[in-house]
Design an enzyme around this catalytic site. Sequence first.
Site, mmCIF file in Angstrom:
data_model
loop_
_atom_site.group_PDB
_atom_site.id
_atom_site.type_symbol
_atom_site.label_atom_id
_atom_site.label_comp_id
_atom_site.label_asym_id
_atom_site.label_seq_id
_atom_site.Cartn_x
_atom_site.Cartn_y
_atom_site.Cartn_z
ATOM 1 N N ASN A 79 51.017 32.494 44.469
ATOM 2 C CA ASN A 79 49.983 32.337 45.472
ATOM 3 C C ASN A 79 50.464 31.381 46.566
ATOM 4 O O ASN A 79 51.654 31.312 46.847
ATOM 5 C CB ASN A 79 48.643 31.924 44.878
ATOM 6 N N HIS A 119 53.566 33.382 47.383
ATOM 7 C CA HIS A 119 54.335 33.966 46.281
ATOM 8 C C HIS A 119 55.836 33.660 46.363
ATOM 9 O O HIS A 119 56.675 34.514 46.059
ATOM 10 C CB HIS A 119 54.124 35.473 46.206
ATOM 11 N N HIS A 123 51.859 40.081 39.036
ATOM 12 C CA HIS A 123 51.019 40.614 40.114
ATOM 13 C C HIS A 123 50.808 42.118 39.950
ATOM 14 O O HIS A 123 51.007 42.901 40.874
ATOM 15 C CB HIS A 123 51.672 40.320 41.464
ATOM 16 N N TYR A 173 48.426 45.496 39.280
ATOM 17 C CA TYR A 173 47.093 46.009 39.573
ATOM 18 C C TYR A 173 46.650 46.931 38.439
ATOM 19 O O TYR A 173 47.375 47.845 38.036
ATOM 20 C CB TYR A 173 47.092 46.786 40.885
ATOM 21 N N GLU A 195 45.072 38.141 37.572
ATOM 22 C CA GLU A 195 46.206 37.229 37.747
ATOM 23 C C GLU A 195 45.868 35.846 37.186
ATOM 24 O O GLU A 195 44.991 35.149 37.690
ATOM 25 C CB GLU A 195 46.539 37.136 39.235
#
Length: 376
Positions: A100, A130, A204, A206, A341
Amino acid sequence: MKLASIFLIAMALCCSCTRHPSVTCSPFGTLSTGEQARIWHLENSSGASVDVTDYGCRIVKVLMPDREGKMGDVIVGYGELESFEKGDRFIGPVIGRFGNRIDHASFVLDGVRYDVDANESFDGEPVQCHGGRRGFDTFLWEGESVREQGRIGVRFHRVSPDGEQGFPGNLDVYVTCWLTDDNVLRLEYDATTDKATVVNLSNHSYFNLRGEESGYVMEHILQVEADSCIQNNLHFCPDLILPVEGSPFDFRQPHRVDYRIDMPNEHLRIMKGMSACWMVRDWDGSLRKAADLYDRHTGRGVQTWTTDPALLTFTGRTFSAEKYPDGKYGPIDKFAGMLLETIHFPDSPNQSRFPSTVLRPGQSYHSETEYRFYAR
């Protein structure tokens, strides 16, 4: 003889139906650098499986059963190496050295200011996201298969040199991806350093529990073990810590992800949609439940357990068929997947109110996350 023959036939049938956990490694293509990438296929005794590549320690595919026992891929993203390299960098990889954002792309450690590589800018102000333009996701890692009782996996390794993307210290990093016989995907992060630095590692990927058909992930039912949530500033970094009660981020009880998406809220306005960072309730560094995500259509669910203090999600509002035409199963549409996350808080090096992300020589960084899949 007749009884013996029947016994032998029964034994043969039983053996033929037994699936033994396995790890296989195969070529995954060639990067533009000429490096050869590989992919590991982990399959447990029930047929659930995980595919992960050494290019950025990316999770490529996770097959899990629905309520009828049908396997489906619950990871949204690409399937080809070229797409991972040339497309959206943050589809499925490890993120680091600091996951992040770091506001102003700088921090002070032991009286020394470090300016890290800025790959974002807000109103002319630099921000690192990141790990910078050459974060951990852009490298080919060393990988080896590992096996223990009840689980199989792959362990990745690389040394991030002193000064990489502006971070101090040679950081020796291991990322291990395990698949257990009871359908748990476990991620372990370990690191040591020879100079004081900051570390914040995560994955990361999805998720969409509908499987290959994907679709509108906002219909999923979400429950989060958190009483407080972060409101960001205009740089997408933490500003206020607010109670979730009465907000769009109150998931103490299960709700559709979009159940309050149209509610007037400053954080929703700043982030232009559903993107949240929750404070895990009663965090003490032990492995504890952070969230439960469930899809009523397939019966698939996943509990997220972590040793980290925060859970961050993003629901793919930037996805579109035009921008993401080369997904594994066709174009990736808006709201097709969401992050689960687990992480230390963004901008922690600049904010003493959060748990420290400083790692010093002689110390060990260790973080664990489990995605516990189920069907009902």
